[in-house]
Design an enzyme around this catalytic site. Structure first.
Site, PDB file in Angstrom:
ATOM      1  N   ASN A  27       0.870  -1.176   0.000  1.00 54.54           N
ATOM      2  CA  ASN A  27       0.000   0.000   0.000  1.00 54.54           C
ATOM      3  C   ASN A  27       0.910   1.231   0.000  1.00 54.54           C
ATOM      4  O   ASN A  27       1.501   1.558   1.023  1.00 54.54           O
ATOM      5  CB  ASN A  27      -0.890  -0.047   1.256  1.00 54.54           C
ATOM      6  CG  ASN A  27      -1.728   1.208   1.430  1.00 54.54           C
ATOM      7  OD1 ASN A  27      -1.783   2.052   0.528  1.00 54.54           O
ATOM      8  ND2 ASN A  27      -2.363   1.336   2.571  1.00 54.54           N
ATOM      9  N   LYS A  29       0.100   4.270  -0.285  1.00 50.31           N
ATOM     10  CA  LYS A  29      -0.568   5.440   0.299  1.00 50.31           C
ATOM     11  C   LYS A  29      -0.348   6.675  -0.584  1.00 50.31           C
ATOM     12  O   LYS A  29      -0.270   6.548  -1.794  1.00 50.31           O
ATOM     13  CB  LYS A  29      -0.085   5.654   1.733  1.00 50.31           C
ATOM     14  CG  LYS A  29      -0.212   4.370   2.565  1.00 50.31           C
ATOM     15  CD  LYS A  29      -0.004   4.557   4.026  1.00 50.31           C
ATOM     16  CE  LYS A  29      -0.184   3.220   4.727  1.00 50.31           C
ATOM     17  NZ  LYS A  29      -0.045   3.284   6.165  1.00 50.31           N
ATOM     18  N   HIS A 112      -9.538   0.993   5.097  1.00 50.49           N
ATOM     19  CA  HIS A 112      -8.237   1.181   5.758  1.00 50.49           C
ATOM     20  C   HIS A 112      -8.426   2.128   6.952  1.00 50.49           C
ATOM     21  O   HIS A 112      -9.223   3.070   6.878  1.00 50.49           O
ATOM     22  CB  HIS A 112      -7.228   1.755   4.764  1.00 50.49           C
ATOM     23  CG  HIS A 112      -5.840   1.748   5.317  1.00 50.49           C
ATOM     24  ND1 HIS A 112      -5.391   2.714   6.183  1.00 50.49           N
ATOM     25  CD2 HIS A 112      -4.812   0.875   5.156  1.00 50.49           C
ATOM     26  CE1 HIS A 112      -4.140   2.434   6.529  1.00 50.49           C
ATOM     27  NE2 HIS A 112      -3.769   1.325   5.919  1.00 50.49           N
ATOM     28  N   GLU A 114      -6.786   4.537   7.999  1.00 49.81           N
ATOM     29  CA  GLU A 114      -6.585   5.970   7.691  1.00 49.81           C
ATOM     30  C   GLU A 114      -7.840   6.556   7.056  1.00 49.81           C
ATOM     31  O   GLU A 114      -8.186   7.705   7.290  1.00 49.81           O
ATOM     32  CB  GLU A 114      -5.353   6.134   6.794  1.00 49.81           C
ATOM     33  CG  GLU A 114      -4.068   5.981   7.606  1.00 49.81           C
ATOM     34  CD  GLU A 114      -2.903   5.404   6.831  1.00 49.81           C
ATOM     35  OE1 GLU A 114      -2.922   5.426   5.585  1.00 49.81           O
ATOM     36  OE2 GLU A 114      -1.960   4.905   7.486  1.00 49.81           O
ATOM     37  N   GLU A 184      -5.424  -5.311  10.619  1.00 50.30           N
ATOM     38  CA  GLU A 184      -4.415  -4.278  10.821  1.00 50.30           C
ATOM     39  C   GLU A 184      -4.677  -3.539  12.130  1.00 50.30           C
ATOM     40  O   GLU A 184      -5.471  -2.577  12.158  1.00 50.30           O
ATOM     41  CB  GLU A 184      -4.460  -3.277   9.679  1.00 50.30           C
ATOM     42  CG  GLU A 184      -4.130  -3.863   8.327  1.00 50.30           C
ATOM     43  CD  GLU A 184      -3.516  -2.817   7.416  1.00 50.30           C
ATOM     44  OE1 GLU A 184      -2.383  -3.003   6.990  1.00 50.30           O
ATOM     45  OE2 GLU A 184      -4.168  -1.796   7.153  1.00 50.30           O
ATOM     46  N   GLY A 190       2.452   2.021  10.812  1.00 51.41           N
ATOM     47  CA  GLY A 190       3.411   3.126  10.674  1.00 51.41           C
ATOM     48  C   GLY A 190       4.125   3.482  11.967  1.00 51.41           C
ATOM     49  O   GLY A 190       4.764   4.528  12.064  1.00 51.41           O
ATOM     50  N   SER A 230       3.373  -2.371  10.331  1.00 54.13           N
ATOM     51  CA  SER A 230       4.830  -2.409  10.513  1.00 54.13           C
ATOM     52  C   SER A 230       5.448  -3.749  10.116  1.00 54.13           C
ATOM     53  O   SER A 230       6.332  -4.260  10.792  1.00 54.13           O
ATOM     54  CB  SER A 230       5.203  -2.049  11.949  1.00 54.13           C
ATOM     55  OG  SER A 230       4.799  -0.718  12.223  1.00 54.13           O
TER      56      SER A 230
HETATM   57  P1  PGA Z   1       2.815   0.108   7.669  1.00 50.16           P
HETATM   58  O1  PGA Z   1       1.373   0.337   7.053  1.00 50.16           O
HETATM   59  O2  PGA Z   1       3.380  -1.144   7.097  1.00 50.16           O
HETATM   60  O3  PGA Z   1       3.605   1.318   7.289  1.00 50.16           O
HETATM   61  O4  PGA Z   1       2.636  -0.012   9.161  1.00 50.16           O
HETATM   62  C1  PGA Z   1       0.473  -0.730   6.851  1.00 50.16           C
HETATM   63  C2  PGA Z   1      -0.813  -0.239   6.264  1.00 50.16           C
HETATM   64  O5  PGA Z   1      -1.211   0.904   6.533  1.00 50.16           O
HETATM   65  O6  PGA Z   1      -1.478  -0.954   5.495  1.00 50.16           O
END
Ligand code: PGA
Length: 266
Positions: A27, A29, A112, A114, A184, A190, A230
């Site tokens: 992803n 983003k 997601h 976010e 997740e 992140g 992560s």
């Molecule tokens: P990340 O993000 O690997 O940077 O923690 C995962 C995601 O948002 O799908």
């Protein structure tokens, strides 16, 4: 599952093989200009051309068409990060499933954290999007997960149950072969913090039980359920060793060709 299926399953688990074809999805983003996406792919493609997992890249909207061309002949599939549930209409700023399908998108990340947190997306909207994705032959990657506060209150399972229940509402009689779920935990995205492999495996196993309850067991056994939060080259192997974890949704580490290739080739 028949007795033979069960025996086959335990044999495979003993040999460290997966029951379901693993997915590693990146992803990106709101990162990577069109130029940067192209440069990254040029580096990545030769590193992963022997991979036996299903690889998906989800770049931003403006890179999709160009990336689709660059992926031709490779084993990597194209995904988008969001979409609207209507096919067309007066929805300024939105992108329709029809438009995505037209340019070669196969997967669509939905729900997601976010999108939920920053853009106020709620389960009933995600449910409409899942239905629209399936109608247009797109594979939804439905994201669910608890916040830190919810984990500390010890209501992780309650939250996941609610998210699955609402997001899959009304889909009992639909063909859900295309559905992918990603667990997740929001506090792991992140942040550099990863759920322990046991915790991730337990929640994913719980999600599979919910799918079995809400839809049916056959579909639950087939559905790929990924872990995200992560994921890095140094933790992918131990996560993938867990029987219930069918792959990873990778954010930050999918932006660097070398790191992403190491994750894909775990
Ligand atoms: P990340 O993000 O690997 O940077 O923690 C995962 C995601 O948002 O799908």
């Amino acid at each position: 599952m028949s007795k033979l299926d069960n025996r086959l399953r335990s044999l495979k688990i003993k040999r460290g093989e997966k029951m379901r074809k693993p997915i590693i999805a990146g992803n990106w983003k709101m990162h990577n200009t069109l130029f940067e996406s192209g440069e990254m792919l040029k580096e990545l493609l030769p590193l992963v051309n022997k991979s036996s997992v299903e690889v998906i890249i989800c770049p931003n909207y403006t890179s999709l068409t160009e990336i689709f061309k660059l992926l031709k002949g490779s084993n990597i599939k194209l995904g988008a990060q969001n979409m609207h549930y209507e096919e067309k209409g007066a929805y300024t700023g939105e992108v329709s499933p029809v438009f995505l399908k037209e340019i070669g998108v196969d997967y669509i990340i939905l729900g997601h954290s976010e999108r939920r947190k920053i853009f106020g997306e709620i389960d009933v909207i995600i449910n409409k999007k899942i239905k629209a994705a399936l109608k247009h032959n797109l594979s939804p990657i439905l994201c669910v997960g608890e916040t830190l506060e919810e984990r500390e209150k010890d209501i992780t399972y309650e939250i996941i149950k609610k998210q699955i229940e609402y997001c899959l509402e009304g889909l009992k009689d639909t063909n859900l072969d295309k559905l992918v779920v990603a667990y997740e935990p929001v506090w792991a995205i992140g942040t550099g913090k990863t759920a322990t492999k046991e915790d991730a495996n337990d929640v994913i196993s719980f999600i599979r039980r919910l799918l079995s309850e809400y839809i049916n067991k056959k579909m639950a056994d087939k559905t790929r359920i990924l872990y995200g939060g992560s994921v890095k080259p140094n933790n992918i192997k131990e996560l993938m060793e867990m029987g219930e974890i069918d792959g990873a949704l990778v954010g930050g580490a999918s932006l660097k060709a070398n790191d992403f290739a190491k994750i894909i080739n775990y």
